[in-house]
Scaffold this motif. Structure first.
Motif, PDB file in Angstrom:
ATOM      1  N   VAL A   1      46.919  50.802  26.521  1.00  0.00           N
ATOM      2  CA  VAL A   1      46.155  49.635  25.995  1.00  0.00           C
ATOM      3  C   VAL A   1      46.755  48.512  26.676  1.00  0.00           C
ATOM      4  O   VAL A   1      48.056  48.226  26.491  1.00  0.00           O
ATOM      5  N   VAL A   2      45.955  47.784  27.537  1.00  0.00           N
ATOM      6  CA  VAL A   2      46.197  46.207  27.848  1.00  0.00           C
ATOM      7  C   VAL A   2      45.555  45.144  27.086  1.00  0.00           C
ATOM      8  O   VAL A   2      44.278  45.242  27.100  1.00  0.00           O
ATOM      9  N   LYS A   3      46.192  44.371  26.560  1.00  0.00           N
ATOM     10  CA  LYS A   3      45.428  43.319  25.838  1.00  0.00           C
ATOM     11  C   LYS A   3      45.344  41.961  26.590  1.00  0.00           C
ATOM     12  O   LYS A   3      46.459  41.720  27.329  1.00  0.00           O
ATOM     13  N   GLY A   4      44.200  41.078  26.218  1.00  0.00           N
ATOM     14  CA  GLY A   4      44.514  39.748  26.727  1.00  0.00           C
ATOM     15  C   GLY A   4      44.594  39.617  27.985  1.00  0.00           C
ATOM     16  O   GLY A   4      44.824  38.537  28.822  1.00  0.00           O
ATOM     17  N   VAL A   5      43.355  40.342  28.875  1.00  0.00           N
ATOM     18  CA  VAL A   5      43.159  40.326  30.260  1.00  0.00           C
ATOM     19  C   VAL A   5      42.421  39.076  30.472  1.00  0.00           C
ATOM     20  O   VAL A   5      41.457  39.014  29.664  1.00  0.00           O
ATOM     21  N   LYS A   6      42.390  38.467  31.582  1.00  0.00           N
ATOM     22  CA  LYS A   6      41.236  37.703  32.021  1.00  0.00           C
ATOM     23  C   LYS A   6      40.350  38.087  33.247  1.00  0.00           C
ATOM     24  O   LYS A   6      41.200  38.338  34.463  1.00  0.00           O
ATOM     25  N   ILE A   7      39.426  38.272  33.043  1.00  0.00           N
ATOM     26  CA  ILE A   7      38.492  38.867  34.285  1.00  0.00           C
ATOM     27  C   ILE A   7      38.355  37.693  35.519  1.00  0.00           C
ATOM     28  O   ILE A   7      37.841  36.648  34.891  1.00  0.00           O
ATOM     29  N   GLY A   8      38.379  38.293  36.570  1.00  0.00           N
ATOM     30  CA  GLY A   8      38.414  37.421  37.580  1.00  0.00           C
ATOM     31  C   GLY A   8      38.468  37.972  38.843  1.00  0.00           C
ATOM     32  O   GLY A   8      38.758  39.437  38.933  1.00  0.00           O
ATOM     33  N   PRO A   9      38.340  37.216  40.164  1.00  0.00           N
ATOM     34  CA  PRO A   9      38.598  38.303  41.384  1.00  0.00           C
ATOM     35  C   PRO A   9      40.071  38.548  41.463  1.00  0.00           C
ATOM     36  O   PRO A   9      41.031  37.850  40.928  1.00  0.00           O
ATOM     37  N   SER A  10      40.259  39.754  42.072  1.00  0.00           N
ATOM     38  CA  SER A  10      41.597  40.249  42.457  1.00  0.00           C
ATOM     39  C   SER A  10      41.903  39.341  43.584  1.00  0.00           C
ATOM     40  O   SER A  10      41.273  38.826  44.351  1.00  0.00           O
ATOM     41  N   PRO A  11      43.467  39.529  43.931  1.00  0.00           N
ATOM     42  CA  PRO A  11      43.891  38.808  45.018  1.00  0.00           C
ATOM     43  C   PRO A  11      43.098  39.130  46.358  1.00  0.00           C
ATOM     44  O   PRO A  11      42.848  40.207  46.418  1.00  0.00           O
ATOM     45  N   LEU A  12      43.483  38.158  47.170  1.00  0.00           N
ATOM     46  CA  LEU A  12      42.747  38.468  48.346  1.00  0.00           C
ATOM     47  C   LEU A  12      43.208  39.756  49.011  1.00  0.00           C
ATOM     48  O   LEU A  12      42.725  40.631  49.847  1.00  0.00           O
ATOM     49  N   TRP A  13      44.787  40.035  49.112  1.00  0.00           N
ATOM     50  CA  TRP A  13      45.334  41.163  49.710  1.00  0.00           C
ATOM     51  C   TRP A  13      44.859  42.476  49.335  1.00  0.00           C
ATOM     52  O   TRP A  13      44.517  43.306  49.875  1.00  0.00           O
ATOM     53  N   MET A  14      44.427  42.439  47.834  1.00  0.00           N
ATOM     54  CA  MET A  14      44.131  43.711  47.201  1.00  0.00           C
ATOM     55  C   MET A  14      42.741  44.031  47.819  1.00  0.00           C
ATOM     56  O   MET A  14      42.206  45.001  48.020  1.00  0.00           O
ATOM     57  N   GLN A  15      41.745  42.812  47.829  1.00  0.00           N
ATOM     58  CA  GLN A  15      40.152  42.823  48.004  1.00  0.00           C
ATOM     59  C   GLN A  15      40.453  43.264  49.567  1.00  0.00           C
ATOM     60  O   GLN A  15      39.451  44.296  49.766  1.00  0.00           O
ATOM     61  N   MET A  16      41.064  42.995  50.424  1.00  0.00           N
ATOM     62  CA  MET A  16      41.093  43.366  51.858  1.00  0.00           C
ATOM     63  C   MET A  16      41.378  44.660  52.025  1.00  0.00           C
ATOM     64  O   MET A  16      40.943  45.427  52.870  1.00  0.00           O
ATOM     65  N   ARG A  17      42.479  45.104  51.250  1.00  0.00           N
ATOM     66  CA  ARG A  17      42.899  46.546  51.289  1.00  0.00           C
ATOM     67  C   ARG A  17      41.863  47.500  51.031  1.00  0.00           C
ATOM     68  O   ARG A  17      41.571  48.456  51.513  1.00  0.00           O
ATOM     69  N   LEU A  18      41.147  47.098  49.855  1.00  0.00           N
ATOM     70  CA  LEU A  18      40.002  47.940  49.417  1.00  0.00           C
ATOM     71  C   LEU A  18      38.738  48.170  50.291  1.00  0.00           C
ATOM     72  O   LEU A  18      38.198  49.160  50.639  1.00  0.00           O
ATOM     73  N   MET A  19      38.756  46.930  51.058  1.00  0.00           N
ATOM     74  CA  MET A  19      37.567  46.836  51.930  1.00  0.00           C
ATOM     75  C   MET A  19      37.959  47.706  53.151  1.00  0.00           C
ATOM     76  O   MET A  19      36.986  48.506  53.748  1.00  0.00           O
TER      77      MET A  19
END
Length: 808
Positions: A229-247
């Motif tokens: 369980v992870v509390k208090g997260v703020k939903i938003g874009p992930s870091p660009l490095w992670m986005q580009m690795r996923l792409m």
């Protein structure tokens, strides 16, 4: 599996090995690399730009005039039509002279009277497929979400200086469906260490066990289920490095929480799922089989009707996920999510596969469960996801992992000796070399006098028998270094059998005659299965126990129905002149007994329609008719040396024209038919007049044929006599020809019919058949007396046997 070269560097030191060299080494070690994709796709001349000013174009509502700092002395004016462009943004700019994917060159332009000195780029214009572009940038330019230096290379920030290796994995190598699995493989090939990620968990004092309880009813389908369980997260874009690795891995970024679960999926090969904790509706997770016809809405907003053999994750009462396949819309992480429950579980691959197939939901997660995951890394993958959510989404990780564990993992031990390895591979590898290979693979082993006992790691589910270890030694030793040897003992040179030679002769003749080979389905519908079947057998259609569709539910008894469908398919596309043949199997069985296999018989069939000859400059056209089809077969029989033994007899067959059909016999035995398709069938398929034939090819090609006997070129002239015989209407011309040949003796060399007459000059019920007879003696010149004597025997025979009289 798509493997980012730059991402792989996190786990193995490969800085001294290029992506292309690495691809070659991986391929030589047994995993084929289909291609190495260069992500920058030849991009040149792009820089980071800073939009200083952005105003509306005076002459175009959808265009903006931007003043952009490119790190040069003066800002450049660029016209941009993107809806999201604004002053203050850091963007990607293609300067004058830049080259974008597809060899698209940027030139100075004037748009509605205003100069444009470059182009502000979207991710699609940099060669990234739209389906992988984050939604916020799908319809506009890309804006850097963090501070970057103006004038620098944006490809570094976007990871477009990367290369991606596309691995073609066999089903047994599920371990390589993750970056860590590939890292182990590369480390073994290069004899280097693997650097594993080490999740750093800063847990708060609240206990996860106070928030969630795990219960598993279907223990065989889910032997392990863990939750964090992870509390208090703020939903938003992930870091660009992670986005580009996923792409680069072929996954579209969504938001930081979902992206983290997908990142772990690629990194560990462990599918995870993130639930919105506050939308669960309870403090319990119950894993159970679905109730028959239970309803459930998945993340794609589709209502699914579940089956009793499918596994679901529930909140104690209602489903919140279809295990291993897709989550539910009722617990989806969304923009307002604050608290997250992370699922890390082990699901039965067969159960996941059946559910995935039943609902048509094939995903990266289901593929990995089906092929098998590493259960020893499941908890670690959940920990890594929780740590990343704390780091990248600002959450707090509650203390402890809540788990239900029924895993019964037993170590797989496999033994093999150096002697056995060398015997199989034909090598002389030493025990030290074998030990080195197992060490590089990070296999635990013991060795005594060259006998190795290996404990297969949980990630390598394919290591089960001694041959698996031999394969590992072979590929790491290097297939190129295994010596080549010639077989020892007697050998027979390979050659085609007589049957195969004749079959090739058939293909060569038919293609030379103008027919094209077709290959059609062996399965048809139960209605069409009976059309054109061999009436000399009592074969009945054989239905599949689990057909894919009713149209492909029954094994065929004839090749003709599908050939007619092929002709109709071509006609529907304005291809009116079609000539096809097929050599294929039909499936015959009589009085079916349980588990009895059908007799697979090879047949030859053809279908011809349209024009056979068309010489427009000569005004000559000839449409296909019965005699074209018959003539093709006669030419084929001649090539096979069977023409003298073949007879065509007038006959009838279901599906064929009653007056334009012939039964074909070899030495008096039925072998097939030729004729025009019945007008009703032609109309049903929307065909022009079409002619078909089908032969028992096995009987035709297995017929004994006398050796070819060559005759000397004639030195003496031949004598031709023509006769017109009046016979009854029902007398078949072929029978008349047979009587003539039989009576003509050795001097009669050729008989051919050249005329048929029925009309007012003959009495009713009679017809006239005209034949040309050629007499010849290779030893001397024939006299009129010798020819007349032989000819008289012919006339006498036709009169006695057929009641024929010479036409006056």
């Amino acid at each position: 599996m798509l493997v980012s070269y730059n991402w792989l560097k996190d786990y193995v030191d490969i800085n001294d090995v290029s992506a292309e060299e690495l691809a070659e080494k991986i391929t030589k070690a047994g995993i084929e690399v289909e291609q190495v994709e260069v992500l920058n796709k030849g991009i040149e001349g792009v820089v980071v730009g800073h939009v200083l000013e952005c105003v509306k174009h005076p002459e175009a509502d959808k265009l903006n005039i931007c003043q952009v700092d490119l790190g040069e002395e003066e800002p450049k004016q660029i016209i941009c039509g993107a809806p999201n462009v604004a002053a203050g943004q850091k963007v990607i700019v293609a300067k004058i002279g830049a080259v974008l994917p597809g060899n698209f060159k940027i030139k100075k332009a004037k748009l509605r009277g205003e100069a444009s000195n470059g182009m502000i780029c979207s991710l699609q214009e940099l060669g990234i497929e739209t389906k992988f572009v984050p939604k916020e940038y799908a319809t506009g330019i890309f804006v850097f979400p963090f501070e970057v230096e103006v004038g620098t290379d944006p490809l570094e920030y976007l990871n477009l200086n990367d290369k991606v290796l596309e691995l073609s994995l066999t089903p047994n190598r599920s371990d390589a469906l993750s970056m860590l699995g590939v890292a182990y493989e590369v480390a073994a090939i290069l004899a280097r260490e693997v650097k594993l990620p080490k999740p750093v968990m800063n847990e708060v004092k609240e206990k996860a066990a106070d928030y969630i309880k795990i219960t598993i009813d279907a223990k065989e389908d889910c032997p392990y289920y863990a939750a964090r369980v992870v509390k208090g997260v703020k939903i938003g874009p992930s870091p660009l490095w992670m986005q580009m690795r996923l792409m680069a891995a072929g996954i579209r970024p969504i938001n930081n929480v979902v992206d983290i679960t997908n990142y772990i999926l690629i990194e560990y090969g462990q599918p995870l799922h993130a639930f919105d904790y506050d939308r669960l509706g309870s403090k319990e997770i119950l894993v159970r089989r679905a109730k028959q016809d239970e309803k459930f809405v998945t993340l794609d907003d589709q209502e699914r009707t579940l089956k009793a053999d499918q596994l679901v994750i529930t909140n104690g009462t209602e489903p919140i996920a279809l295990a291993g396949v897709m989550g539910g819309a009722n617990s989806e992480v969304h923009d307002g999510t604050v608290n997250v429950l992370i699922e890390a579980a082990v699901f039965n691959g067969l159960t996941v596969r059946k559910a995935s197939k039943d609902h048509g939901l094939r995903s990266e997660a289901s593929a990995r469960f089906e092929k098998g995951i590493n259960p020893e890394r499941t908890k670690e993958a959940g920990d890594r996801a929780a740590a990343l959510m704390a780091e990248l989404a600002g959450g707090e990780v509650l203390e402890g992992v809540v788990a239900a564990d029924y895993l019964q993992s037993t170590a797989v031990k496999v033994s093999v000796s150096t002697e056995r390895i060398n015997q199989v591979l034909g090598t002389s590898i030493t025990a030290e070399e074998v030990a080195n290979i197992f060490t590089r693979l990070q296999f635990e082993f013991t060795e005594e006098n060259g006998n190795f006992t290996v404990t297969a790691p949980s990630r390598r589910r394919d290591i089960v028998i001694p041959e698996d270890l031999i394969e590992e030694v072979a590929r790491l030793y290097g297939y190129d270094f295994i010596p080549t040897t010639l077989p020892v003992g007697d050998s027979t040179p390979g050659k085609l059998s007589q049957y195969q030679q004749k079959r090739r002769k058939v293909r060569k003749f038919l293609e030379g005659a103008g027919l094209s080979e077709a290959v059609t389905y062996s399965l048809t519908s139960s209605e069409r299965a009976l059309l054109y079947k061999d009436d000399t057998t009592k074969a009945t259609p054989i239905r599949l126990s689990m057909p894919m569709s009713e149209e492909r539910s029954t094994l065929r008894l004839s090749l003709v129905p599908h050939l007619l469908e092929a002709v109709a398919h071509n006609n529907a596309r304005q291809l009116d002149d079609v000539a096809l043949y097929e050599i294929g199997k039909v499936y015959l069985i009589e009085d079916k007994i349980d588990n009895e296999q059908p007799n697979e018989r090879e047949n030859l069939a053809g279908a011809i329609t349209g024009l056979w000859h068309s010489h427009s400059w000569q005004g000559e056209k000839k449409a296909v008719d019965f005699f074209v089809a018959k003539g093709i077969l006669e030419g084929l029989f001649d090539v096979l040396g069977l023409n003298e033994r073949i007879t065509f007899e007038q006959g009838g067959k279901d599906g064929l024209h009653p007056g334009r059909t012939a039964i074909i016999k070899l030495d008096g035995d039925y072998i097939g038919f030729v004729g025009q398709v019945h007008p009703d069938e032609q109309k049903a398929l929307d065909l022009d007049p079409t002619y078909v034939y089908e032969l028992n090819l096995e009987k035709l090609l297995r017929a004994e044929v006398k050796a070819i006997k060559y005759e000397a070129i004639p030195r003496y002239p031949s004598i031709t006599r023509d006769i017109a015989l009046v016979v009854d209407d029902n007398v078949i011309a072929g029978n008349v020809e047979a009587v003539i040949k039989d009576a003509g003796g050795t001097l009669l060399k050729e008989v051919s019919i050249f005329d048929l007459y029925q009309g007012e000059h003959l009495e009713k019920g009679k017809k006239s058949l005209a034949f040309s007879l050629r007499y010849f003696d290779p030893e001397k010149t024939l006299t009129d007396e010798e020819v007349s004597k032989a000819h008289e025997k012919v006339l006498q025979a036709v009169a006695e046997k057929l009641g024929a009289v010479l036409r006056g």
